[in-house]
Design an enzyme around this catalytic site. Sequence first.
Site, short mmCIF file in Angstrom:
data_model
loop_
_atom_site.label_atom_id
_atom_site.label_comp_id
_atom_site.label_asym_id
_atom_site.label_seq_id
_atom_site.Cartn_x
_atom_site.Cartn_y
_atom_site.Cartn_z
N GLN A 1 -1.57 1.92 10.18
CA GLN A 1 -0.33 2.08 9.41
C GLN A 1 0.73 2.86 10.20
O GLN A 1 1.92 2.65 10.00
CB GLN A 1 -0.61 2.83 8.08
CG GLN A 1 -1.35 2.03 7.04
CD GLN A 1 -2.85 2.25 7.11
OE1 GLN A 1 -3.39 2.52 8.18
NE2 GLN A 1 -3.52 2.14 5.98
N LYS B 1 -4.61 9.83 4.03
CA LYS B 1 -5.28 8.92 4.96
C LYS B 1 -6.27 9.65 5.86
O LYS B 1 -5.99 10.74 6.36
CB LYS B 1 -4.21 8.21 5.80
CG LYS B 1 -4.71 7.21 6.81
CD LYS B 1 -5.61 6.15 6.22
CE LYS B 1 -4.98 5.39 5.09
NZ LYS B 1 -5.97 4.60 4.31
N ARG C 1 0.86 -1.20 0.00
CA ARG C 1 0.00 0.00 0.00
C ARG C 1 0.88 1.23 0.00
O ARG C 1 2.11 1.12 0.06
CB ARG C 1 -1.01 -0.01 1.16
CG ARG C 1 -0.64 -0.68 2.45
CD ARG C 1 0.50 -0.06 3.18
NE ARG C 1 0.26 1.35 3.42
CZ ARG C 1 1.20 2.23 3.64
NH1 ARG C 1 2.48 1.88 3.68
NH2 ARG C 1 0.91 3.51 3.84
N GLY C 2 0.25 2.42 -0.03
CA GLY C 2 1.00 3.67 -0.13
C GLY C 2 1.01 4.08 -1.60
O GLY C 2 1.26 3.25 -2.49
N ASP D 1 -2.19 11.24 -1.32
CA ASP D 1 -2.61 10.25 -2.34
C ASP D 1 -3.03 10.92 -3.63
O ASP D 1 -2.90 10.35 -4.71
CB ASP D 1 -3.73 9.38 -1.79
CG ASP D 1 -3.17 8.42 -0.76
OD1 ASP D 1 -3.03 8.82 0.42
OD2 ASP D 1 -2.80 7.30 -1.15
O1 MRU Z 1 -4.47 3.20 2.54
P1 MRU Z 1 -3.00 3.40 2.43
O2 MRU Z 1 -2.20 2.76 3.50
O3 MRU Z 1 -2.49 3.05 1.03
O4 MRU Z 1 -2.83 4.97 2.58
C1 MRU Z 1 -1.57 5.54 2.49
C2 MRU Z 1 -1.55 6.98 2.75
O5 MRU Z 1 -2.56 7.62 2.98
C3 MRU Z 1 -0.21 7.65 2.64
O6 MRU Z 1 -0.10 8.72 3.52
C4 MRU Z 1 -0.07 8.16 1.19
O7 MRU Z 1 -0.26 7.12 0.29
C5 MRU Z 1 1.23 8.77 0.95
S1 MRU Z 1 2.46 7.51 0.84
C6 MRU Z 1 3.94 8.07 0.44
#
Ligand code: MRU
Length: 347
Positions: free
Chosen positions: A197, A249, A49-50, A238
């Site tokens: 996370q 997030k 993820r990320g 994102d």
């Molecule tokens: O749902 P996730 O764990 O994929 O969400 C990730 C986030 O919100 C991160 O802060 C975002 O992707 C930036 S990652 C460099």
Amino acid sequence: MIEPPVKPIEWLEESIRIIDQRQLPLCEVYLELKTASEVADAIKTMALRGAPLIGIAAAMGVALEALHNKDLEEATFKAELENTIASLRATRPTAKNLFWALERMEGVLKAAQPTEQAVADLRAEALKIYDEDLETGRRMATIGAQLIKDGSTILTHCNAGGLATSGFGTALAPMYLAHANGIRFKVYADETRPLLQGARLTAWELNKAGIDVTVICDSTAHGLLRQRRIDIVFVGADRITTSGDFANKVGTYGVALSANASGIPFYVIAPTSTIDLDLASGSEIPIEERSPEEVSVIGGTRFVPQGVKAYNPAFDVTPHNLVTGFITEKGLIDRPFATNLKRLVRS
Ligand code: MRU
């Protein structure tokens, strides 16, 4: 130059190897994914993820599928690969990087012939996306580290670290460089309900690197900001729209509000591949809604009474007026964001 603190993804020619992030920090387990459909599944179930990492993984998934279909006649090969790209696009809706990476792969697919050339070009493009992300992380680290003063305290939300990228991270990248440069600072990591996370991933990777990290409940952040026990906030993103409104997030908006109320600088650190100039403002960002069980069930036990609903948007939108600045691989930008973000992406 510092080395990436983690290696969440690796291209192994006929497969890719990823850290199964669902199992961290209890077990450091690696999965080998051999097909694009296994990659799509890993993205949906959040084994990886990320925003930047799901883009890299999807690109590698397309490259793997090309390899497996290399003996197909050209038209069938291209149709197969278009289907693969469509299925990877449907995995998660919010992070721009996924669509950005797949657009690059689709461009290469359309331009390349014969099939043998397309297989080679798609592999090369996926590895380029990976390498560029490493370089992007290094650059954001250099720019962001200048904001970390000796003795300071940083707050971060979710995981925008090495695990969310090719290895350096976005919001955490400057912390790795500042630490390597001998700057002393501490980090508060919001636990980040419901999937933790912050508690599981941010705490794991910062602690492994020897950085002083303390996990707090998401709701604790606001009081700390009000008491001015935090000097600066670093978060990832994102999707960033032309106005500077951005999705990250769920919970990020509240952190931004509290930081703003106390005059504490709030920085978004993200590559330009996260910027979506097709969207004018935050209300246009598609927000992923995940299973209610992620909220109601903790460690296999349901804590919400039977018959009571749970609502689980995975992201929220923070308006641009709460942002102090955006740090990208091309530089730090401040207001007016609409003009400066456009100029930055096109530079
Ligand atoms: O749902 P996730 O764990 O994929 O969400 C990730 C986030 O919100 C991160 O802060 C975002 O992707 C930036 S990652 C460099």
